[in-house]
Design an enzyme around this catalytic site. Structure first.
Site, PDB file in Angstrom:
ATOM      1  N   ASP A  49       0.826  -1.289   0.116  1.00 48.61           N
ATOM      2  CA  ASP A  49       0.131   0.182   0.060  1.00 48.61           C
ATOM      3  C   ASP A  49       1.100   1.192   0.024  1.00 48.61           C
ATOM      4  O   ASP A  49       1.489   1.911   1.172  1.00 48.61           O
ATOM      5  CB  ASP A  49      -1.175   0.126   1.147  1.00 48.61           C
ATOM      6  CG  ASP A  49      -1.793   1.207   1.196  1.00 48.61           C
ATOM      7  OD1 ASP A  49      -1.788   2.036   0.384  1.00 48.61           O
ATOM      8  OD2 ASP A  49      -2.472   1.234   2.218  1.00 48.61           O
ATOM      9  N   ALA A  70      -0.707   5.147  -9.496  1.00 47.83           N
ATOM     10  CA  ALA A  70      -1.722   4.636  -8.382  1.00 47.83           C
ATOM     11  C   ALA A  70      -2.699   5.683  -8.065  1.00 47.83           C
ATOM     12  O   ALA A  70      -2.010   6.893  -7.849  1.00 47.83           O
ATOM     13  CB  ALA A  70      -1.130   4.032  -7.033  1.00 47.83           C
ATOM     14  N   TYR A 132     -11.416  15.225  -8.859  1.00 52.77           N
ATOM     15  CA  TYR A 132     -10.276  14.596  -9.645  1.00 52.77           C
ATOM     16  C   TYR A 132      -9.347  15.867 -10.179  1.00 52.77           C
ATOM     17  O   TYR A 132      -8.092  15.405  -9.983  1.00 52.77           O
ATOM     18  CB  TYR A 132     -10.735  13.912 -10.773  1.00 52.77           C
ATOM     19  CG  TYR A 132      -9.726  12.882 -11.367  1.00 52.77           C
ATOM     20  CD1 TYR A 132      -8.940  12.181 -10.887  1.00 52.77           C
ATOM     21  CD2 TYR A 132      -9.856  12.938 -12.988  1.00 52.77           C
ATOM     22  CE1 TYR A 132      -7.787  11.496 -11.470  1.00 52.77           C
ATOM     23  CE2 TYR A 132      -8.613  12.115 -13.583  1.00 52.77           C
ATOM     24  CZ  TYR A 132      -7.760  11.560 -12.980  1.00 52.77           C
ATOM     25  OH  TYR A 132      -7.215  10.796 -13.463  1.00 52.77           O
TER      26      TYR A 132
END
Length: 279
Positions: A49, A70, A132
């Site tokens: 992660d 990512a 975003y």
């Protein structure tokens, strides 16, 4: 080069991994814990992660470059995850620079710009209109300041409208395939008049790998540089794939933050790709 690719199991990731492997790079493909996403067999897979506060960067070895793809909910433009995880992306990338990674290429988006008509270049002002776009633009603005004294070079990969490998995205092309699977003969659509810069995901992977290997810094448009109407592109997709479906034009309104025509100025990426092919 030893290249770490985060988000390797996402929509773009496998194509970036494959492009780097094709160049002979030693690729470390980073997947989320538990992910079983298929990747090129020559890549070394690491489950981690990258946004965790206790991440040990040593698990990646000593990479020559980091390609940061990512990002959660990239297809959901107003997800709360964009701003909610922004600081974690900043921490990860600045931590990599402080750990001595000499080259970082981070994925951006044309949605950083907001409403714009015409070509977009590195100097185009940004005024994002979605969560975003706001989050990506904030990261783009902050990283050069944070990395200024680290010796790490930064390329910001501004991407446009990506297609190909369409079963794995949430684009109009994926919706067409799903509608055909469901036996539908029509699909509600916008007017389709807006023009966009479309790029196949395989070509995008090659462009990203070429930028990562270059010494170019700042914003790089990873794009075709050619505006094509959405209607023309979708009709082309229907014809090429012999899909038994037609579009219901005007069933949905165009999105208010989509311009009549917007595309990337591809001058820099064409120079990079041309020089790359000559080597």
């Amino acid at each position: 080069m030893r290249v770490v690719v985060t988000g390797a199991g996402g929509y773009i990731g496998p194509h970036v991994v494959a492009a780097h492997v094709a160049r002979g790079d030693d690729v470390v493909a980073v997947l989320r814990p538990g992910s079983t996403a298929p990747l090129h067999p020559d890549a070394t897979v690491v489950h981690a992660d990258v946004l965790a506060e206790d991440l040990d960067l040593g698990v990646f070895g000593n990479p020559d470059a980091l390609v940061h793809l990512a990002w959660k909910d990239g297809f959901a433009h107003n997800s709360s995850a964009h701003m909610g995880q922004l600081s974690a992306h900043f921490r990860f990338l600045t931590g990599a620079a402080q750990a001595g990674v000499p080259r970082i290429a981070a994925l951006g988006t044309m949605h950083e710009v907001g409403y714009w008509e015409g070509p977009i270049d590195a100097a185009t002002p940004t005024d994002p209109l979605s969560q975003y776009g706001i989050a990506k633009d904030a990261l783009r603005r902050s990283l050069p300041l944070a990395l200024a004294d680290t010796g790490t070079s930064l390329a910001w990969l501004r991407c446009y409208y990506i297609y190909g490998d369409d079963r794995r995205n949430r684009s109009i092309f994926a919706r067409l395939l799903e509608a055909v699977d469901a036996g539908r003969s029509t699909l509600p659509f916008t007017t389709g008049r807006s023009k966009y810069d479309f790029i196949r995901v395989e070509e995008l992977g090659r462009q990203i790998a070429a930028v990562t290997h270059s010494d170019v810094t700042g914003v790089v448009n990873c794009s075709s540089g050619v505006p094509v109407s959405l209607a023309d592109k979708v009709e082309e997709f229907i014809t090429e794939n012999a899909l038994p479906i037609s579009l219901e034009y005007g069933a949905f309104p165009d999105r208010p933050y989509d311009s009549p025509a917007v595309w990337g100025d591809a001058t820099v990426i064409r120079q990079i790709m041309s020089g790359d092919a000559a080597q």
